[in-house]
Design an enzyme around this catalytic site. Sequence first.
Site, short mmCIF file in Angstrom:
data_model
loop_
_atom_site.label_atom_id
_atom_site.label_comp_id
_atom_site.label_asym_id
_atom_site.label_seq_id
_atom_site.Cartn_x
_atom_site.Cartn_y
_atom_site.Cartn_z
N LYS A 216 40.70 35.76 41.36
CA LYS A 216 40.62 35.47 39.91
C LYS A 216 41.31 36.55 39.11
O LYS A 216 41.32 37.72 39.54
CB LYS A 216 39.14 35.41 39.48
CG LYS A 216 38.25 34.63 40.43
CD LYS A 216 36.80 34.55 40.00
CE LYS A 216 35.95 33.94 41.10
NZ LYS A 216 35.42 34.90 42.07
N ASP B 184 35.54 33.74 48.56
CA ASP B 184 35.71 33.81 47.12
C ASP B 184 35.69 35.26 46.65
O ASP B 184 34.65 35.91 46.71
CB ASP B 184 34.59 33.03 46.41
CG ASP B 184 34.75 33.06 44.91
OD1 ASP B 184 35.47 32.20 44.38
OD2 ASP B 184 34.20 33.97 44.26
N HIS C 109 39.11 34.26 35.22
CA HIS C 109 37.73 34.68 35.54
C HIS C 109 36.74 34.30 34.42
O HIS C 109 35.67 33.77 34.68
CB HIS C 109 37.71 36.19 35.81
CG HIS C 109 36.59 36.62 36.70
ND1 HIS C 109 36.72 37.59 37.65
CD2 HIS C 109 35.31 36.19 36.78
CE1 HIS C 109 35.57 37.75 38.28
NE2 HIS C 109 34.70 36.91 37.78
N TYR D 117 36.40 42.55 41.87
CA TYR D 117 35.48 42.95 42.94
C TYR D 117 36.00 44.16 43.73
O TYR D 117 35.24 44.77 44.48
CB TYR D 117 35.19 41.80 43.92
CG TYR D 117 34.66 40.52 43.28
CD1 TYR D 117 34.23 40.49 41.96
CD2 TYR D 117 34.58 39.34 44.01
CE1 TYR D 117 33.76 39.32 41.37
CE2 TYR D 117 34.10 38.17 43.44
CZ TYR D 117 33.71 38.17 42.12
OH TYR D 117 33.24 37.00 41.55
#
Length: 276
Positions: A77, A47, A110, A52
């Site tokens: 996302k 994930d 998100h 990120y």
Amino acid sequence: MNLQSTKVLTNGVEMPRLGLGVYKMTEREETLQAIDHALKVGYRAVDTASLYGNEVEVGEAIRHSGVNREDIFVTTKVWNNDQGYDATLRAFEVSLKKLNMEYLDLYLTHWAVPQTFEETYRAIERLYDEKLIRATGVSNHHEHHLQKLLAKANIAPMVNQVEVHPYLQQNTLKTYCTKHDIALTAWSPLGRGGVLDDPTILEIGQDLGKTAAQVVLRWHLQNGTIIIPKSVSPSRIEENAQIFDFELTQAQMTQLASLNLNKRFGQDPDNFKFDF
Ligand code: NAD
């Protein structure tokens, strides 16, 4: 249930019940090693998110793992400032390029940015129609957000990924998602470590010869929730997967259910600061 167990989404696609979360994995080598180790141990889901900053490493680790791409479930996302119909389609393309993949398994909004989350989801439906993603979904959507999407959607969201752990059990949202066949994924399933000193959880762990993390992850599984715990440590990655060889009793499940405090370690989707 075992490490390869999946939850069947509404369209028949199988999503692993356990995946590796990779938030805050920013060190290149550490990220590559963590994902490589998780795949060796038997994890079959990762994930990530554009936020990120590690989609390149996620793709690389998967390509070099020796495990077939089709056997790994990859989620990413769309970040808040990329939302809206056209912007989401563009953001998806960027993510796909960074991951260096031909398709993704799941693409999520998100956070529900008030002005754009409906259009964002419409773009996700289009990506699904074009077979660029195998499943549609959202993250950090309350029931009122889902109601809006369901009123218009041709393809109902198949997954909602929200904060869930023993101190924030999300029972009302869970009931709503179950009723509408939306699979629930728990982010921060360990409460970012914040529930692991709880005396009740520790005591149950002692009785079973399991760690607090294992008790909490098993509790999620028995509740039917998909989990994506994050760790870069090889021993914790293994520990978090050793949750298929024991079962919590009904009495232990009831004890854990009593720990709910409606306490968030992350942000509330309705009070998220979208303008930072
Ligand atoms: P988490 O509950 O997975 O906890 C991670 C923390 O617990 C880390 O500090 C880790 O070192 C520690 N930990 C992990 N295993 C442990 C063990 N066995 N024993 C003791 N400590 C242990 O929290 P998280 O990282 O916030 O959430 C997991 C994943 O969920 C993220 O990596 C990300 O993929 C996803 N996520 C999504 C959102 C979202 O908005 N959609 C938000 C946060 C996280």
